[in-house]
Design an enzyme around this catalytic site. Structure first.
Site, PDB file in Angstrom:
ATOM      1  N   HIS A  85     -94.919 -65.560   2.817  1.00  0.00           N
ATOM      2  CA  HIS A  85     -94.374 -64.917   4.019  1.00  0.00           C
ATOM      3  C   HIS A  85     -95.485 -64.922   5.072  1.00  0.00           C
ATOM      4  O   HIS A  85     -96.673 -64.839   4.729  1.00  0.00           O
ATOM      5  CB  HIS A  85     -94.006 -63.481   3.633  1.00  0.00           C
ATOM      6  CG  HIS A  85     -93.259 -62.706   4.663  1.00  0.00           C
ATOM      7  ND1 HIS A  85     -93.865 -62.143   5.751  1.00  0.00           N
ATOM      8  CD2 HIS A  85     -91.953 -62.390   4.763  1.00  0.00           C
ATOM      9  CE1 HIS A  85     -92.962 -61.488   6.477  1.00  0.00           C
ATOM     10  NE2 HIS A  85     -91.790 -61.629   5.896  1.00  0.00           N
ATOM     11  N   ASP A 162     -98.478 -60.039  -3.313  1.00  0.00           N
ATOM     12  CA  ASP A 162     -97.484 -59.544  -2.362  1.00  0.00           C
ATOM     13  C   ASP A 162     -96.236 -59.221  -3.176  1.00  0.00           C
ATOM     14  O   ASP A 162     -95.505 -60.120  -3.593  1.00  0.00           O
ATOM     15  CB  ASP A 162     -97.221 -60.638  -1.313  1.00  0.00           C
ATOM     16  CG  ASP A 162     -96.062 -60.279  -0.391  1.00  0.00           C
ATOM     17  OD1 ASP A 162     -95.373 -59.273  -0.637  1.00  0.00           O
ATOM     18  OD2 ASP A 162     -95.845 -61.037   0.581  1.00  0.00           O
ATOM     19  N   GLN A 165     -91.006 -58.156  -2.556  1.00  0.00           N
ATOM     20  CA  GLN A 165     -89.666 -58.444  -3.088  1.00  0.00           C
ATOM     21  C   GLN A 165     -89.512 -57.973  -4.528  1.00  0.00           C
ATOM     22  O   GLN A 165     -88.469 -58.205  -5.134  1.00  0.00           O
ATOM     23  CB  GLN A 165     -89.397 -59.962  -3.025  1.00  0.00           C
ATOM     24  CG  GLN A 165     -89.310 -60.520  -1.621  1.00  0.00           C
ATOM     25  CD  GLN A 165     -88.003 -60.116  -0.920  1.00  0.00           C
ATOM     26  OE1 GLN A 165     -87.012 -59.802  -1.558  1.00  0.00           O
ATOM     27  NE2 GLN A 165     -88.017 -60.123   0.401  1.00  0.00           N
ATOM     28  N   LYS A 188     -87.847 -51.761   1.341  1.00  0.00           N
ATOM     29  CA  LYS A 188     -87.131 -52.702   0.467  1.00  0.00           C
ATOM     30  C   LYS A 188     -86.779 -52.061  -0.869  1.00  0.00           C
ATOM     31  O   LYS A 188     -86.343 -52.735  -1.795  1.00  0.00           O
ATOM     32  CB  LYS A 188     -87.987 -53.948   0.226  1.00  0.00           C
ATOM     33  CG  LYS A 188     -88.191 -54.757   1.495  1.00  0.00           C
ATOM     34  CD  LYS A 188     -89.100 -55.922   1.237  1.00  0.00           C
ATOM     35  CE  LYS A 188     -89.533 -56.575   2.519  1.00  0.00           C
ATOM     36  NZ  LYS A 188     -88.411 -57.141   3.262  1.00  0.00           N
ATOM     37  N   CYS A 326     -89.434 -65.663   8.197  1.00  0.00           N
ATOM     38  CA  CYS A 326     -90.903 -65.534   8.257  1.00  0.00           C
ATOM     39  C   CYS A 326     -91.558 -66.466   7.243  1.00  0.00           C
ATOM     40  O   CYS A 326     -92.543 -66.098   6.575  1.00  0.00           O
ATOM     41  CB  CYS A 326     -91.363 -64.097   8.029  1.00  0.00           C
ATOM     42  SG  CYS A 326     -90.680 -62.932   9.190  1.00  0.00           S
TER      43      CYS A 326
HETATM   44  C1  PLP Z   1     -92.393 -61.519   0.366  1.00  0.00           C
HETATM   45  C2  PLP Z   1     -92.588 -60.660   1.571  1.00  0.00           C
HETATM   46  N1  PLP Z   1     -93.825 -60.366   1.977  1.00  0.00           N
HETATM   47  C3  PLP Z   1     -94.071 -59.587   3.036  1.00  0.00           C
HETATM   48  C4  PLP Z   1     -93.042 -59.050   3.775  1.00  0.00           C
HETATM   49  C5  PLP Z   1     -93.374 -58.201   4.958  1.00  0.00           C
HETATM   50  O1  PLP Z   1     -92.954 -56.894   4.751  1.00  0.00           O
HETATM   51  P1  PLP Z   1     -93.054 -55.800   5.914  1.00  0.00           P
HETATM   52  O2  PLP Z   1     -92.384 -56.418   7.119  1.00  0.00           O
HETATM   53  O3  PLP Z   1     -92.290 -54.643   5.359  1.00  0.00           O
HETATM   54  O4  PLP Z   1     -94.477 -55.511   6.143  1.00  0.00           O
HETATM   55  C6  PLP Z   1     -91.739 -59.338   3.427  1.00  0.00           C
HETATM   56  C7  PLP Z   1     -90.645 -58.836   4.255  1.00  0.00           C
HETATM   57  O5  PLP Z   1     -89.640 -59.408   4.478  1.00  0.00           O
HETATM   58  C8  PLP Z   1     -91.497 -60.166   2.296  1.00  0.00           C
HETATM   59  O6  PLP Z   1     -90.256 -60.463   1.911  1.00  0.00           O
END
Ligand code: PLP
Length: 368
Positions: A85, A162, A165, A188, A326
């Site tokens: 991401h 990370d 998910q 999430k 993203c």
């Molecule tokens: C795999 C992953 N990493 C990072 C993020 C970023 O999360 P946040 O926007 O809550 O900081 C997301 C959000 O969609 C994601 O799906």
């Protein structure tokens, strides 16, 4: 979760760690209890390993700026994967620009899994950190985190996972995974927006300087110089998102009430079912591994652009997401500009997926 927020604002609302009055001690107790809940939920050794942030993005930026600022030098390597991401990519690009470090990427196979056979040539002693997603938000791939952490440790690299998910969708234990950092977002997993977590192994968090300066994070301040609290408070400058942390703890109780194993089994059934049924639609390409995948499915249809498909579906009350998610480099890797994505949770049903297929069938007719 909403009741917990309401209770906080009605009965405990005050700032934490500073007031000596009753409301402030209640708020402080609830906030610090939330930290303990998070620690237990992810298997951390202590609540001191839990830093509250605004979300995954802020957690990763904290590591990139504070840890990276101290430990990364010109020529060092940050290893990432080609499925990250943007929030686990851009902070490292900024760090690399500032320090002269280099980025390397584990490539992806056509089935959406990592090319792990390349790892031995990528994971060399110049790698100081291997940062990767647990579950891809576009492909649904579940990466073998424990194996990746073990291999990173063998060359002396730290690991950042990370888990955006993952945390609300399957059981997770940071000590079993063997990671050094782990980041996730509350929104999430049924918690409010604007609250998230950075887990850091105690000895590593203790070695990192503060990143934001201000109230709450200091021991003493003189005009020219200050001294700082230990982790995690050293990383929480200013008034934190107290209600958000309390809401996150309530969401954890709620999820634990259902059970993460049960959620994962339910989500998996729905995901396989959806991926199977999508292949019935003409001109449809489904991305990601066939099995062992997270609770989402990304696809493209010859009939229409993802933005048009999602707008069409919205007219029937179906909330899909269309675009690059993203994940622009990942989309490029597959030769597309974006996908349409359906994601699932414990409240979804197979009947809803049947309804989704009906709507998409209608879309095929409409657009052609
Ligand atoms: C795999 C992953 N990493 C990072 C993020 C970023 O999360 P946040 O926007 O809550 O900081 C997301 C959000 O969609 C994601 O799906």
């Amino acid at each position: 979760m909403i009741e917990a927020l309401r209770n906080f604002y009605e009965h405990e609302n005050a700032n934490v760690h500073r007031g000596l009055h009753m409301l402030s001690s209640r708020a402080t107790e609830a906030y610090e209890n939330a930290r303990r809940s998070v620690a237990d939920y992810i298997g951390a050794a202590s609540a001191d390993e839990i830093v509250f942030t605004r979300g995954t993005t802020e957690s990763i930026n904290l590591v990139a700026q504070a840890w990276g600022g101290k430990f990364i030098r010109k020529g060092d390597v940050i290893l990432l994967t080609a499925m990250e991401h943007h929030s686990n990519l851009v902070p490292w690009q900024l760090l690399a620009e500032r320090t002269g470090a280099r980025l390397r990427f584990v490539p992806i196979r056509d089935d959406g899994t990592l090319e792990l056979e390349k790892l031995s040539s990528l994971l060399t002693p110049e790698v100081k950190l291997f940062a990767f997603t647990h579950i891809s938000n576009s492909l649904g791939t579940i990466n073998p985190v424990a194996e990746l952490c073990r291999k990173a440790r063998a060359v002396g690299a730290l690991t950042l996972v990370d888990a955006a998910q993952t945390v609300g969708h399957m059981p997770l234990d940071v000590r079993e995974l063997g990671c050094d950092f782990l980041a996730f977002s509350g929104h999430k997993m049924c918690a409010p927006t604007g609250i998230g977590v950075l887990y850091g192994r105690a000895e590593i968090l203790d070695s990192i300087p503060p990143w934001h300066g201000g109230g709450e994070m200091i021991v003493s301040v003189a005009l020219e110089k200050s001294t700082f609290k230990k982790a995690p408070h050293r990383f929480e400058a200013g008034t934190p998102n107290i209600a958000g942390a309390i809401g996150l703890a309530a969401a954890i109780d709620y999820i634990e009430g259902i059970g993460r194993t049960a959620i994962f089994e339910h989500d998996s059934k729905l995901t396989y079912y959806a991926a199977d049924r999508l292949t019935e639609l003409p001109g449809t390409r489904v991305f990601g591994p066939k099995k062992e995948r997270g609770a989402l499915v990304g696809f493209v249809m010859d009939a229409a652009h993802p933005h048009d498909l999602t707008t069409f579906a919205d007219q029937y009350g179906l909330a899909l997401r269309g675009g690059h998610h993203c994940n622009q480099p990942l989309m490029r890797r597959f030769g597309i500009s974006g996908t349409t994505r359906a994601s699932f949770y414990f409240y979804n049903t197979t009947e809803e997926i049947d309804r989704m297929i009906e709507i998409l069938q209608r879309a095929v007719g409409f657009f052609s």
